[in-house]
Design an enzyme around this catalytic site. Structure first.
Site, short mmCIF file in Angstrom:
data_model
loop_
_atom_site.label_atom_id
_atom_site.label_comp_id
_atom_site.label_asym_id
_atom_site.label_seq_id
_atom_site.Cartn_x
_atom_site.Cartn_y
_atom_site.Cartn_z
N THR A 44 -4.62 -7.86 10.84
CA THR A 44 -3.85 -8.56 11.89
C THR A 44 -2.34 -8.55 11.60
O THR A 44 -1.54 -8.86 12.49
CB THR A 44 -4.30 -10.03 12.00
OG1 THR A 44 -3.97 -10.67 10.76
CG2 THR A 44 -5.78 -10.15 12.25
N ASP A 53 9.96 -0.42 -7.49
CA ASP A 53 9.14 -1.61 -7.28
C ASP A 53 9.64 -2.73 -8.20
O ASP A 53 9.40 -2.72 -9.41
CB ASP A 53 7.67 -1.29 -7.57
CG ASP A 53 6.75 -2.42 -7.13
OD1 ASP A 53 7.04 -3.59 -7.51
OD2 ASP A 53 5.78 -2.16 -6.41
N ASP A 104 6.90 -4.70 -10.24
CA ASP A 104 6.35 -3.93 -11.36
C ASP A 104 7.35 -3.79 -12.49
O ASP A 104 7.00 -3.90 -13.67
CB ASP A 104 5.94 -2.52 -10.88
CG ASP A 104 4.54 -2.52 -10.28
OD1 ASP A 104 3.82 -3.52 -10.44
OD2 ASP A 104 4.19 -1.51 -9.64
N1 URA Z 1 9.69 -4.04 -2.64
C1 URA Z 1 10.12 -3.46 -3.79
O1 URA Z 1 9.79 -3.90 -4.88
N2 URA Z 1 10.91 -2.36 -3.68
C2 URA Z 1 11.30 -1.85 -2.52
O2 URA Z 1 12.04 -0.87 -2.51
C3 URA Z 1 10.84 -2.47 -1.33
C4 URA Z 1 10.04 -3.56 -1.42
#
Ligand code: URA
Length: 209
Positions: free
Chosen positions: A108, A200, A203
């Site tokens: 959704t 990210d 991460d």
């Molecule tokens: N979230 C992230 O960690 N990196 C991005 O580039 C976009 C969203």
């Protein structure tokens, strides 16, 4: 329409370049995300109202300044927002913290809140929502909606890197919210990452790659 402000202090820009480098490891990445969060808070709080207060120094009575108005609550968006929290708190150690956990239903696309814990007087507080990446603007808008649902009236958003698409989405849905960023990047890529971005953020902060 809320303001969009790039905080272009040289220290912020220099540190941002370090964390953009792909070879920067989690240890350094984590430390610098916190540092930028602190420097950004220093700039964002530049206009806080002051009021006179009478105090006594060892030499005698005097009237001096202290911060007036609403008390601040920091709202890190899980999980990457946690990376900015300590740096922000170093600038405003007496701030309270509100944590919102939410995910988007993949079918959704509606946000589902699974955790919300905030100071009891949250409606009377000014909230600073923090998240390193403003990509589509979805999580920021969801977090802002969760705060507004609880009666919060003054909200600011602080991100390290903002995509033009995310800025537009927040400004459209929440025109009363000012957005502060260390940089506005080129674009949002098809895979949802910001270019050039910093990869990210969650991460890299948590070492979960
Ligand atoms: N979230 C992230 O960690 N990196 C991005 O580039 C976009 C969203």
């Amino acid at each position: 329409m809320g303001k969009f402000v790039v905080l272009d202090h040289p220290l912020i820009q220099h540190k941002l370049t370090i964390i953009r480098r792909k070879d920067t490891g989690s240890n350094e990445f984590r430390r610098i995300v916190g540092e930028i969060g602190g420097l950004m808070t220093y700039e964002i709080t530049r206009d806080l109202p002051l009021e006179d207060v009478e105090i006594e120094t060892p030499m005698g009575k005097t009237v001096q300044k202290e911060i007036a108005g609403k008390k601040l609550t920091i709202v890190p968006i899980l999980r990457a927002g946690m990376g900015m929290l300590n740096g922000v708190l170093e600038m405003v150690p007496s701030a309270k913290i509100a944590v919102i956990g939410m995910y988007r239903d993949e079918k959704t696309l509606k946000p589902h809140e699974y955790f919300f814990k905030a100071p009891k007087d949250i409606a009377e507080r000014e909230c600073l929502v923090v998240d390193p990446m403003l990509a589509t603007g979805g999580s920021a808008n969801d977090a802002i909606a969760a705060l507004k649902k609880r009666g919060v009236k003054e909200i600011k958003l602080a991100v390290l890197v903002a995509a033009p698409e995310g800025i537009k989405a927040v400004q459209k849905e929440n025109p009363d919210v000012d957005i502060y960023a260390a940089a506005e990047d080129e674009k949002l890529m098809d895979n949802g990452y910001i270019f050039p971005g910093l990869g990210d953020a969650g991460d890299r902060l948590f070492g979960t790659k």
